[in-house]
Write an enzyme that holds these catalytic residues in place. Structure first.
Site, short mmCIF file in Angstrom:
data_model
loop_
_atom_site.label_atom_id
_atom_site.label_comp_id
_atom_site.label_asym_id
_atom_site.label_seq_id
_atom_site.Cartn_x
_atom_site.Cartn_y
_atom_site.Cartn_z
N CYS A 26 0.86 -1.17 0.00
CA CYS A 26 0.00 0.00 0.00
C CYS A 26 0.90 1.22 0.00
O CYS A 26 2.01 1.18 -0.54
CB CYS A 26 -0.94 -0.03 1.20
SG CYS A 26 -0.10 -0.13 2.80
N HIS A 560 -3.33 -18.84 33.78
CA HIS A 560 -4.50 -19.00 34.65
C HIS A 560 -5.38 -20.09 34.06
O HIS A 560 -6.08 -19.87 33.08
CB HIS A 560 -5.26 -17.67 34.73
CG HIS A 560 -6.29 -17.61 35.83
ND1 HIS A 560 -7.48 -18.29 35.77
CD2 HIS A 560 -6.27 -16.96 37.02
CE1 HIS A 560 -8.18 -18.04 36.86
NE2 HIS A 560 -7.46 -17.25 37.65
#
Length: 639
Positions: A26, A560
């Protein structure tokens, strides 16, 4: 700048033809499709001359270059890299992308892939439209003369024929025959059909009613149509005899697709575009005072993800009937803010090299509206200047929302393109744009100068850390002080087999909002938790449901296992290590009974969070996918 040398270094760092599927670019980025992004060392790529940064987004490996991106692209093409790769590699790449990417990422990738190649034409046409606004006001161009008429044609052409350009880029994306897609777009824009639309009389095609819609400058209808053509071509290829395919295929495709475009798909796309425009207008009329501060403040982060041009269909759809009062005004505040922040760094720093980079980046953002050099080279690197620009964006965004600032032409907002805010009926609009420009510059500059930057050189890795890295003593005590963060890239491997998802998908705001830090989450398929790196155990929670680890390079990680599993009081868990133990990557740390966890009504999704996130310059999680412990889940970069 030796473009060839840098291009060769990029080519080698990405794994050459064995790992590169395709390449596009781009305005500021090289956009690679790679077979395996985990093979690439981001830190090594960033060290290549001319590279400002890297980004993993929507299945693309993006290398941020800046204004010189076309020169790098041409050199890479000479090395055999480009958008026109072999069919096998493209098919493999697309299949891989479709399998592992979320629907949102796939949609974003589609929009970016189709819109990015068009940006130079749209910017060029937009700047000519700006001149058409400005020159008559200065008395340098007669609005009734032929030169004015021709310049208007030059400026309108990229937008009027936007469906044809999108037909080509979307055809490349969907692997549709490009010229057949362009032909269907030509049917939708044909002068005779346009005359029927203008006449407004009901017309039919083979007895089917044709919706009289103007498809010039439209975005959604042709994108939908090319998507439909993908399946239409597959059907024709399947049933059409090979001996007649060269004749029958184009005949059938043009006839069927043209009919569908005018009778069904085009009208649906027009309706969707109108709905999108109405939503934008509703937001602007009801809550522009809120939308504008948020958009202007977070625009640098949107640019950072490479998603800023994915907004193009939104403001293009709105601007066909109404000027844009959301995205382009927000980009004005953000672009000027980035330029001002970089300039403040240039004034503040005592380092000559930093001053040169910041000065050049400031000019690029202020004059051309190209902010990647400032964002990746300066503000994101030092963080505080980025915060300054975001604060200024929020303040000026509130003003823009209250006065309803509008852009009347598509151009990248900057000093040069300021006339895009000139209104023939409201002279105050340009005054408001100037106020935004000046305020954004002053507020950002002052805040960035006051906040300053940390120029302290990165400390070298301590000797005892290096020694511990080679140690096999798993009971060696940890040092009392946290080790220095080691510059470079740290790969964090998946601690458990399963499905990797974005941290935002965890149904717990503490993790989803990244209050504890950045990272990812894994929905485990088995209960064995392994060490994701070499390091040490910082803590084992008394309820055994979570582990705190620290790598030898200074990454502090929380694993966790499940949600609300603290309430299980350790029952489904068996810890295999001790506090402060040395660990080696792949070592078994914890066993969890997943069925027992689910039987207690708890989620098994396992957040993997870097608790010292703020100490790193970049943290990138792998794309959502099935993952094994030998695969990289997160990359941390410390410059």
């Amino acid at each position: 700048m030796d473009y060839h040398k840098s291009a060769q270094a990029i080519y080698d760092a990405l794994g050459g033809s064995a790992n590169i599927n395709s390449l596009t670019h781009c305005m500021t980025r090289l956009r690679f499709k790679l077979k395996d992004e985990t093979q690439v060392d981001d830190a090594k790529v960033k060290e290549i001359a001319g590279v400002l940064g890297v980004n993993h987004q929507a299945g693309q490996y993006q290398i941020i270059i800046g204004n010189d991106v076309a020169n790098y692209y041409q050199e890479l093409v000479k090395l055999g890299v480009g958008n026109s790769m072999t069919a096998d590699s493209e098919t493999t790449d697309t299949a891989s992308s479709d399998e592992h990417e979320s629907w949102f990422n796939r949609f974003a990738n589609f929009i970016s892939a189709c819109m990015s190649p068009l940006i130079p034409a749209l910017i060029g046409g937009g700047m000519i439209k700006v001149l058409v606004i400005l020159l008559p006001l200065l008395g340098w161009l007669n609005p009734k003369g032929s030169t004015y008429a021709f310049l208007t044609i030059f400026g309108d052409a990229p937008f009027y024929f936007l469906p044809i350009m999108l037909a080509y880029t979307s055809a490349k994306y969907f692997k549709v025959s490009p010229m057949l897609a362009v032909t269907v777009a030509g049917i939708m824009l044909h002068p005779n059909f346009a005359a029927m639309v203008k006449a407004g009389k009901a017309v039919t095609l083979m007895g089917l009613p044709v919706t009289l819609a103007n498809y010039s400058s439209s975005v959604i209808p042709i994108l939908l149509m090319v998507w439909v053509m993908k399946y239409l071509e597959q059907i024709v290829d399947r049933f059409c005899p090979n001996s007649m395919k060269s004749i029958l295929k184009p005949l059938i495709i043009i006839f069927v697709a043209g009919t569908l475009a005018l009778v069904l798909v085009g009208p649906l796309g027009t309706f969707a575009g109108k709905l999108l425009s109405d939503i934008i207008l509703f937001v602007q009329s009801k809550a522009n005072w809120l939308a504008m501060p948020l958009m202007a403040a977070f625009m640098p982060l949107i640019v950072m993800t490479g998603m800023h041009w994915a907004f193009a269909p939104i403001f293009l759809a709105a601007s066909t009937a109404h000027p844009d009062s959301l995205i382009l005004p927000a980009m004005l505040a953000a672009n000027i803010g980035q330029g001002a922040a970089a300039l403040a760094v240039a004034f503040k720093t005592k380092n000559k090299s930093i001053r040169q980079v910041a000065s050049a980046a400031s000019i690029s953002a202020l004059v051309a509206g190209v902010t990647e050099p400032a964002l990746y080279g300066v503000t994101l690197k030092y963080k505080k200047p980025l915060y300054a620009s975001m604060i200024a964006g929020a303040i000026t965004g509130l003003f823009m929302g209250l006065v309803n600032l509008k852009s009347f032409a598509f151009a990248v907002p900057s000093l040069v393109s300021l006339p895009q805010f000139v209104s023939s009926t409201n002279s105050q609009n340009l005054v408001n744009a100037v106020i935004v420009l000046v305020a954004s510059f002053i507020i950002t500059f002052v805040l960035a100068y006051i906040f300053g930057i940390d120029e302290a050189p990165a400390a070298a890795q301590t000797a005892n850390v290096a020694t511990n890295s080679d140690s096999t003593d798993q009971t060696a005590p940890a040092t009392s002080a946290a080790p220095t963060i080691v510059p470079g890239t740290t790969n964090i491997y998946a601690p458990v087999a399963g499905k990797l998802v974005a941290l935002e998908q965890v149904p717990d705001n503490t993790f989803a909002k990244k209050i504890l830090g950045d990272g990812c989450a894994i929905i485990p398929s088995e209960g064995n938790i392994y060490a994701p790196f070499d390091g040490e155990v910082l803590t084992i929670f008394p309820t055994k449901h979570a582990l705190g680890l620290r790598s030898d390079t200074g990454v502090e990680l929380l694993i966790h296992v499940g949600l609300e599993t603290v309430n299980l009081k350790g029952e489904p868990f068996e810890v295999m290590v001790q506090d402060h133990a040395r660990i080696k990557r792949g070592q078994l740390l914890l066993k969890a009974d997943l069925e027992a966890i689910k039987a207690h009504g708890c989620e098994i999704i396992t957040p993997v969070v870097i608790t010292n996130t703020t100490e790193f310059d970049e943290i990138t999680a792998a794309e959502p996918q099935a993952i094994q412990p030998e695969q990289v889940a997160i990359c941390c970069v410390k410059k």
